[in-house]
Design an enzyme around this catalytic site. Structure first.
Site, PDB file in Angstrom:
ATOM      1  N   ARG A  21     103.715 -84.889 -84.249  1.00 24.56           N
ATOM      2  CA  ARG A  21     102.866 -83.779 -84.623  1.00 24.56           C
ATOM      3  C   ARG A  21     101.601 -84.392 -84.923  1.00 24.56           C
ATOM      4  O   ARG A  21     101.015 -83.857 -85.376  1.00 24.56           O
ATOM      5  CB  ARG A  21     104.201 -84.117 -85.689  1.00 24.56           C
ATOM      6  CG  ARG A  21     103.556 -83.188 -87.022  1.00 24.56           C
ATOM      7  CD  ARG A  21     104.682 -82.618 -87.757  1.00 24.56           C
ATOM      8  NE  ARG A  21     104.079 -81.636 -89.427  1.00 24.56           N
ATOM      9  CZ  ARG A  21     103.590 -81.972 -90.552  1.00 24.56           C
ATOM     10  NH1 ARG A  21     104.107 -83.101 -91.413  1.00 24.56           N
ATOM     11  NH2 ARG A  21     103.026 -81.425 -91.045  1.00 24.56           N
ATOM     12  N   HIS A  32      98.283 -82.415 -84.664  1.00 18.92           N
ATOM     13  CA  HIS A  32      97.953 -81.535 -85.584  1.00 18.92           C
ATOM     14  C   HIS A  32      96.324 -81.715 -85.792  1.00 18.92           C
ATOM     15  O   HIS A  32      95.349 -81.895 -86.423  1.00 18.92           O
ATOM     16  CB  HIS A  32      97.769 -82.194 -86.965  1.00 18.92           C
ATOM     17  CG  HIS A  32      99.340 -81.139 -88.153  1.00 18.92           C
ATOM     18  ND1 HIS A  32      99.542 -80.011 -89.345  1.00 18.92           N
ATOM     19  CD2 HIS A  32     100.568 -80.364 -86.732  1.00 18.92           C
ATOM     20  CE1 HIS A  32     100.528 -79.754 -88.517  1.00 18.92           C
ATOM     21  NE2 HIS A  32     101.140 -79.647 -87.496  1.00 18.92           N
ATOM     22  N   HIS A  83     109.267 -77.881 -80.161  1.00 19.02           N
ATOM     23  CA  HIS A  83     109.786 -78.873 -81.326  1.00 19.02           C
ATOM     24  C   HIS A  83     111.250 -78.668 -80.632  1.00 19.02           C
ATOM     25  O   HIS A  83     112.500 -78.620 -81.093  1.00 19.02           O
ATOM     26  CB  HIS A  83     110.049 -76.615 -81.408  1.00 19.02           C
ATOM     27  CG  HIS A  83     109.146 -76.428 -82.300  1.00 19.02           C
ATOM     28  ND1 HIS A  83     108.448 -75.228 -83.184  1.00 19.02           N
ATOM     29  CD2 HIS A  83     108.088 -77.158 -83.268  1.00 19.02           C
ATOM     30  CE1 HIS A  83     107.375 -74.874 -83.780  1.00 19.02           C
ATOM     31  NE2 HIS A  83     107.559 -76.462 -83.948  1.00 19.02           N
ATOM     32  N   TRP A 131     115.615 -78.048 -85.053  1.00 12.49           N
ATOM     33  CA  TRP A 131     115.424 -77.206 -83.983  1.00 12.49           C
ATOM     34  C   TRP A 131     116.822 -77.114 -83.504  1.00 12.49           C
ATOM     35  O   TRP A 131     116.752 -76.347 -82.612  1.00 12.49           O
ATOM     36  CB  TRP A 131     114.066 -77.080 -83.407  1.00 12.49           C
ATOM     37  CG  TRP A 131     113.193 -76.401 -83.804  1.00 12.49           C
ATOM     38  CD1 TRP A 131     112.632 -74.983 -84.201  1.00 12.49           C
ATOM     39  CD2 TRP A 131     111.739 -77.247 -84.608  1.00 12.49           C
ATOM     40  NE1 TRP A 131     111.596 -74.940 -84.772  1.00 12.49           N
ATOM     41  CE2 TRP A 131     111.027 -76.491 -85.356  1.00 12.49           C
ATOM     42  CE3 TRP A 131     111.671 -78.024 -85.562  1.00 12.49           C
ATOM     43  CZ2 TRP A 131     110.069 -76.356 -85.926  1.00 12.49           C
ATOM     44  CZ3 TRP A 131     110.244 -78.754 -85.559  1.00 12.49           C
ATOM     45  CH2 TRP A 131     109.380 -77.818 -86.586  1.00 12.49           C
ATOM     46  N   ASP A 158     108.811 -69.179 -83.709  1.00 15.24           N
ATOM     47  CA  ASP A 158     109.465 -70.232 -82.088  1.00 15.24           C
ATOM     48  C   ASP A 158     110.491 -68.545 -81.767  1.00 15.24           C
ATOM     49  O   ASP A 158     110.101 -68.316 -80.524  1.00 15.24           O
ATOM     50  CB  ASP A 158     111.059 -70.781 -82.651  1.00 15.24           C
ATOM     51  CG  ASP A 158     110.502 -72.177 -82.947  1.00 15.24           C
ATOM     52  OD1 ASP A 158     109.475 -72.230 -82.419  1.00 15.24           O
ATOM     53  OD2 ASP A 158     110.397 -71.964 -84.393  1.00 15.24           O
TER      54      ASP A 158
END
Length: 416
Positions: A176, A180, A309, A325, A370
């Protein structure tokens, strides 16, 4: 004197040269040597991390610190170090100890001050930060004052990252972090992976979408960063590599990493506002295309990147969403796509007021962004392909992920 034929002692491969400076400069024998041990990497950073985040205990890197060596070569002798010289590098890795002053030094030095293969020269007579300048100082100076970093190779770096990821099970947040950092870019509108999130006075380090990254993720990487940045690499390169090591360790593809991303020097070198830069979990199909198409991604790449995810989970205190997830949030495979097609989800509102969907039996979740992948026909077609063919998903993910990590970057190189 410096021999004119000294250039013959360079072994050139691409832009790299293996070089023994001593064969170019006839240092005399019987050199007087002494070492002044450099101060070890301070433990203060780790204490600060643990005080701010008691749930995070950062494992130390395997070997760190530096030591100083002073060689007075007034009476001659070869230096006896073979060095790996690469254009643009900030240090000079030791690839062989071949005799001369280096071998004599090791015979009498304390164990923690011995010159070893895998260490690197960080400074030569006050010159640092430029391998070419340090190399010139080695060739032209009789008295050498060296600052040497312990275990400063790519191999050591990867080993330290692997140890961190295995010990802390922190692969998802490192993925992540890289996402980002790179995701701030848009074609023709600036932004690039430059570690601007290090600064929390303004800009990317203050975006709500990146909550937890400037604190938790950077704290986890703290000891590795202190050892390798900036001498071996930039923060931005470290974040990219850490993510790719994490993806591999979690069972995903072995993503290639290229190097040469410059670090932001302040928050102003990043993007001020998150206006259409990063996706929102509570929005659907149109939003996904509006975010990703300007970055150069087509619908297939959007679905592939969404497959990230398959690892990680939402933390209520960071994103306002809550839950994993997939049932194994540390396994990088195509489970995410299978769940999208097979599981039924029930709407719920988190304690932060965010709408999400949960599978009752397993406790796994999906966000609106999603579920958009199975609501849109073009997206759903790709989801169905990835459900049947994990290798296809991993290949497409690699292609899209590399494009993201290298977005708006120039002059990247294959070697660190």
């Amino acid at each position: 004197k410096h021999r004119a034929e000294s250039a013959a002692h360079f072994v050139v491969g691409r832009s790299r040269m293996l070089f023994d400076p001593a064969t170019m400069d006839p240092f005399r024998s019987d050199a007087k040597r002494r070492a002044v041990m450099g101060e070890s990497r301070p433990a203060k950073h780790q204490r600060d991390v643990e005080a701010a985040h008691p749930d995070i205990i950062v494992p130390p890197v395997a070997e760190s610190g530096s030591y100083s060596v002073i060689l007075d070569a007034a009476t001659g002798g070869q230096l006896g170090l073979q060095l790996d010289v690469l254009q643009g590098r900030r240090l000079l890795p030791i690839t062989a100890v071949t005799g001369g002053l280096a071998e004599a030094w090791n015979a009498s030095a304390a164990l923690d001050a011995t010159l070893r293969v895998g260490d690197a020269l960080l400074e030569v007579n006050g010159k640092r930060g430029d391998a070419a300048v340090m190399l010139e100082a080695l060739k032209r100076t009789e008295t050498l004052r060296l600052v040497v970093g312990r275990a400063m190779t790519y191999t050591h770096l990867v080993a330290d990252l692997e140890a961190l990821i295995k010990t802390k099970s922190c692969g998802p947040i490192l993925v992540r972090l890289s996402w980002h950092d790179a995701g701030a870019m848009m074609k023709g509108k600036g932004g690039c992976p430059n570690a601007a999130m290090r600064f929390t006075d303004a800009g990317e380090g203050t975006w709500a979408a990146s909550a937890g990254l400037p604190t938790v993720a950077l704290a986890l990487l703290g000891e590795v960063s202190k050892k390798y940045v900036p001498d071996l690499m930039s923060n931005a390169d470290l974040w990219a590599l850490a993510a790719n090591v994490a993806i591999r360790l979690m069972g995903g593809p072995d993503v290639p990493t290229r190097f040469g991303r410059p670090d932001a020097k302040s928050s102003s070198d990043g993007i001020a506002e998150n206006n259409g830069r990063l996706p929102d979990g509570d929005k659907g199909v149109d939003h996904l295309r509006a975010i990703f198409h300007p970055k150069g991604f087509d619908d297939r790449a959007i679905v592939a990147l969404s497959g990230g995810h398959t690892v990680g989970k939402c933390h209520i205190e960071r994103s306002g969403f809550d839950g994993p997830w997939t049932e194994d949030h540390l396994q990088f495979d195509n489970s995410y796509f299978k769940d999208l097609l097979v599981k039924s989800y029930i709407d719920e509102t988190t304690e932060k007021g965010n709408l999400q969907c949960r599978h009752a039996a397993s406790g796994t979740i999906m966000l609106k962004s999603d579920l958009a992948l199975v609501e849109d026909p073009a997206f759903r077609k790709v989801v169905e392909e990835y459900t049947k063919d994990q290798a296809l998903f991993l290949a497409d993910y690699t292609k899209a992920w590399v494009h993201l990590q290298e977005g708006n970057c120039e002059g990247l190189r294959d070697e660190l």
